[in-house]
Design a protein around this motif. Structure first.
Motif, PDB file in Angstrom:
ATOM      1  N   ALA A 163       0.293   8.809  -5.901  1.00  0.00           N
ATOM      2  CA  ALA A 163       0.842  11.058  -5.704  1.00  0.00           C
ATOM      3  C   ALA A 163       1.903  11.373  -7.156  1.00  0.00           C
ATOM      4  N   PHE A 164       2.426  10.392  -7.347  1.00  0.00           N
ATOM      5  CA  PHE A 164       3.431  11.068  -8.573  1.00  0.00           C
ATOM      6  C   PHE A 164       2.813  10.486  -9.981  1.00  0.00           C
ATOM      7  N   GLY A 165       1.719  10.019 -10.100  1.00  0.00           N
ATOM      8  CA  GLY A 165       1.121   9.521 -11.044  1.00  0.00           C
ATOM      9  C   GLY A 165       1.730   8.830 -12.015  1.00  0.00           C
ATOM     10  N   PHE A 166       2.073   7.712 -11.786  1.00  0.00           N
ATOM     11  CA  PHE A 166       2.197   6.484 -12.434  1.00  0.00           C
ATOM     12  C   PHE A 166       0.816   5.431 -11.489  1.00  0.00           C
ATOM     13  N   VAL A 167       0.258   5.097 -12.188  1.00  0.00           N
ATOM     14  CA  VAL A 167      -0.826   4.609 -11.928  1.00  0.00           C
ATOM     15  C   VAL A 167      -0.753   3.775 -13.375  1.00  0.00           C
ATOM     16  N   PRO A 168      -0.860   2.876 -13.445  1.00  0.00           N
ATOM     17  CA  PRO A 168      -0.982   1.447 -15.080  1.00  0.00           C
ATOM     18  C   PRO A 168      -2.259   2.277 -15.243  1.00  0.00           C
ATOM     19  N   TYR A 216       0.920  -1.316  -0.016  1.00  0.00           N
ATOM     20  CA  TYR A 216       0.053  -0.217  -0.351  1.00  0.00           C
ATOM     21  C   TYR A 216       0.816   1.396  -0.171  1.00  0.00           C
ATOM     22  N   LEU A 217       2.060   1.623   0.731  1.00  0.00           N
ATOM     23  CA  LEU A 217       3.202   2.424   0.954  1.00  0.00           C
ATOM     24  C   LEU A 217       2.815   2.588  -1.167  1.00  0.00           C
ATOM     25  N   PHE A 218       4.048   1.267  -1.513  1.00  0.00           N
ATOM     26  CA  PHE A 218       4.239   1.728  -2.795  1.00  0.00           C
ATOM     27  C   PHE A 218       3.207   2.652  -3.262  1.00  0.00           C
ATOM     28  N   ARG A 219       2.444   1.542  -3.552  1.00  0.00           N
ATOM     29  CA  ARG A 219       1.073   2.728  -3.821  1.00  0.00           C
ATOM     30  C   ARG A 219       0.365   3.364  -4.009  1.00  0.00           C
ATOM     31  N   THR A 220       0.332   4.063  -2.552  1.00  0.00           N
ATOM     32  CA  THR A 220       0.201   5.313  -2.588  1.00  0.00           C
ATOM     33  C   THR A 220       1.293   6.421  -3.268  1.00  0.00           C
ATOM     34  N   ILE A 221       2.246   5.883  -2.897  1.00  0.00           N
ATOM     35  CA  ILE A 221       3.859   7.439  -3.748  1.00  0.00           C
ATOM     36  C   ILE A 221       3.276   7.144  -5.492  1.00  0.00           C
ATOM     37  N   GLU A 222       3.125   5.493  -5.805  1.00  0.00           N
ATOM     38  CA  GLU A 222       2.572   5.505  -6.924  1.00  0.00           C
ATOM     39  C   GLU A 222       1.675   6.176  -7.661  1.00  0.00           C
TER      40      GLU A 222
END
Length: 218
Positions: free
Chosen positions: A186-191, A178-184
């Motif tokens: 936050a910076f707009g790198f969602v697949p 979840y921590l990495f998905r949140t950072i993902e």
């Protein structure tokens, strides 16, 4: 003139055992009371079932044997002899693990909904908008979510009373994701394709296993 003798004032605290108060664990940890029972010598149903499972003898005894050859390789005398036992799983730890993982996934779905609603950029707007990413409210929300994700595993450990190292590791593992998905987010790198809908993003965010998207679908 007679000297006054100093007096010491003490407040007598009654012994908890003398008054029959033995349910402190149940008051402090209501959820852990499901797995542990502290009233006298009685046992909880889980403990009773675990005792029956532990009483099962699943073992195999291999007697002494001469030198053998297994698949062309020599095996010394009595190398394989002895008693081999199968250790059955701890039922209480299995229940704690199942409950902990269920709660972790549920928390992940809630976090995903918050991120989808307030952190991910709207699909009708450009994702490269610097004004949207520089929002103070959005930045404060992301920082708060990271703090919650970092603390939540320890709260679950304390509430469930889990002491098994493997169970604690398994319960904590989704929060690292979840921590990495949140950072993902936050910076707009969602697949591409993961944020098509709220339900799909919750599955992508909270699923312990990796979720892949086919190119023809996205």
């Amino acid at each position: 003139m007679a000297a006054e003798t100093p007096t010491n004032n003490f407040i007598a605290v009654p012994d908890l055992k003398s008054v029959g108060f033995s349910g402190i664990g149940e008051l402090l940890s209501p959820l852990s009371g499901v797995f542990q029972h502290s009233c006298g010598t009685s046992m909880s149903p889980v403990a009773q079932l675990q005792e029956k499972i532990s009483s099962l003898d699943i073992s195999l005894t291999i007697p002494n044997h001469p030198e053998l050859r297994v698949l062309g390789h020599p095996v010394g005398t009595n190398v394989l002899s002895g008693k081999y036992s199968l250790l059955l799983p701890d039922l209480q730890v299995a229940i704690e693990l199942a409950v902990g993982l269920s709660i972790s996934i549920a928390i992940g779905a809630v976090l995903a909904a918050v991120l989808y609603r307030f952190v991910l950029p709207p699909r009708e707007k450009s994702t490269t908008s610097s004004k949207y990413y520089a929002s103070k409210t959005r930045t404060l929300l992301i920082g708060s979510l990271i703090c919650v994700i970092s603390i939540m595993p320890y709260v679950l450990f304390d509430v469930l009373g889990t002491q098994n190292t493997a169970a604690r590791f398994s319960i904590m593992a989704p929060f690292v994701l979840y921590l990495f998905r949140t950072i993902e987010a936050a910076f707009g790198f969602v697949p591409k394709g993961a944020d098509v809908s709220l339900g799909l993003y919750c599955i992508y965010f909270a699923a312990p296993a990796e979720v892949l998207f086919e190119q023809r679908v996205t």
